[in-house]
Motif scaffolding. Structure first.
Motif, short mmCIF file in Angstrom:
data_model
loop_
_atom_site.label_atom_id
_atom_site.label_comp_id
_atom_site.label_asym_id
_atom_site.label_seq_id
_atom_site.Cartn_x
_atom_site.Cartn_y
_atom_site.Cartn_z
N SER A 148 0.90 -1.25 -0.38
CA SER A 148 0.12 0.28 0.09
C SER A 148 0.83 1.32 0.20
N PRO A 162 -9.86 -3.94 3.56
CA PRO A 162 -10.89 -4.17 2.81
C PRO A 162 -11.57 -6.11 3.44
N TYR A 170 -3.80 6.12 6.45
CA TYR A 170 -4.86 5.52 6.64
C TYR A 170 -4.78 4.91 5.68
N GLY A 219 -12.40 -5.09 7.18
CA GLY A 219 -13.28 -4.20 7.31
C GLY A 219 -12.34 -2.84 8.55
N VAL A 220 -11.61 -2.64 8.50
CA VAL A 220 -11.56 -1.82 9.46
C VAL A 220 -9.93 -1.10 8.82
N VAL A 221 -9.66 -0.21 9.18
CA VAL A 221 -8.51 1.18 8.83
C VAL A 221 -6.84 1.01 9.55
N SER A 254 -6.93 1.34 3.95
CA SER A 254 -7.84 0.49 4.50
C SER A 254 -7.42 -0.90 4.04
N GLU A 303 -4.18 7.04 2.43
CA GLU A 303 -4.79 8.47 2.87
C GLU A 303 -4.19 8.68 3.18
N LYS A 309 -3.97 2.75 10.86
CA LYS A 309 -3.36 4.31 10.26
C LYS A 309 -2.60 4.19 12.17
#
Length: 177
Positions: free
Chosen positions: A41, A59, A55, A62-64, A57, A48, A66
């Motif tokens: 990533s 998938p 941040y 379903g969490v981020v 993601s 992001e 950071k």
């Protein structure tokens, strides 16, 4: 006294060792996949960045994920997760060796020795490198981690010597029979 054959054995096929092998191997694979995903990533700019924090993601979960968007933080996370991957992989190999009907094996001794080396040398060294050199902290925050590593390592070292004696006795008994 009634003998219940449904009791879960600690060693051997269909034992607790077999299930722990699968659990710890799955954890090590999960750690490895997490490292690969996070590092890819960053490399592919699939991240992001808001106010100097990243941040990412995740998938499937379903969490981020950071954290602070700094090279030293990313390197520390990667090294720590890599250590976790190796830790659980070596631990899974110990339990894999215990799935055999024979408990005192050269394989069990070898993997216990790896585990003690990992905890006595690699874990504390990783703490020193990441804490003082990469992150450049001057305090001893998190010192409990290398202390736990040393406790695990010393305990594993004692178990290695117990298994060596057990292997020698077992070998003598096998030759006698």
């Amino acid at each position: 006294m009634k003998n219940n054959s449904n009791n879960l054995k600690v060693f051997g096929p269909n034992s607790l060792s077999k299930y722990l092998f699968y659990i710890f191997r799955a954890i090590s694979i999960g750690f490895l996949l997490f490292i690969i995903y996070i590092d890819l990533s960053f490399l592919l700019s699939n991240v992001e960045i808001i106010n100097a924090r990243y941040y990412i993601s995740l998938p499937i979960l379903g969490v981020v994920a950071k954290g602070d968007y700094q090279t030293n933080v990313i390197v520390t996370i990667t090294l720590s997760m890599l250590y976790g991957t190796i830790f659980f992989y070596v631990l899974s190999n110990i339990f894999k060796a215990f799935v055999s009907e024979t408990v005192f094996t050269e394989s069990a001794i070898k993997h216990l020795r790896y585990f003690s080396f990992l905890n006595l040398l690699v874990g504390p060294l990783l703490y020193l490198v990441t804490h003082f050199f990469i992150m450049q902290h001057s305090d001893y925050r998190g010192i409990h981690n290398p202390i736990l590593n040393i406790i695990f390592g010393v305990t594993a070292l004692f178990i290695v010597h117990i298994f060596k004696k057990g292997y020698a006795i077992q070998s003598d008994n096998d030759l006698t029979i």
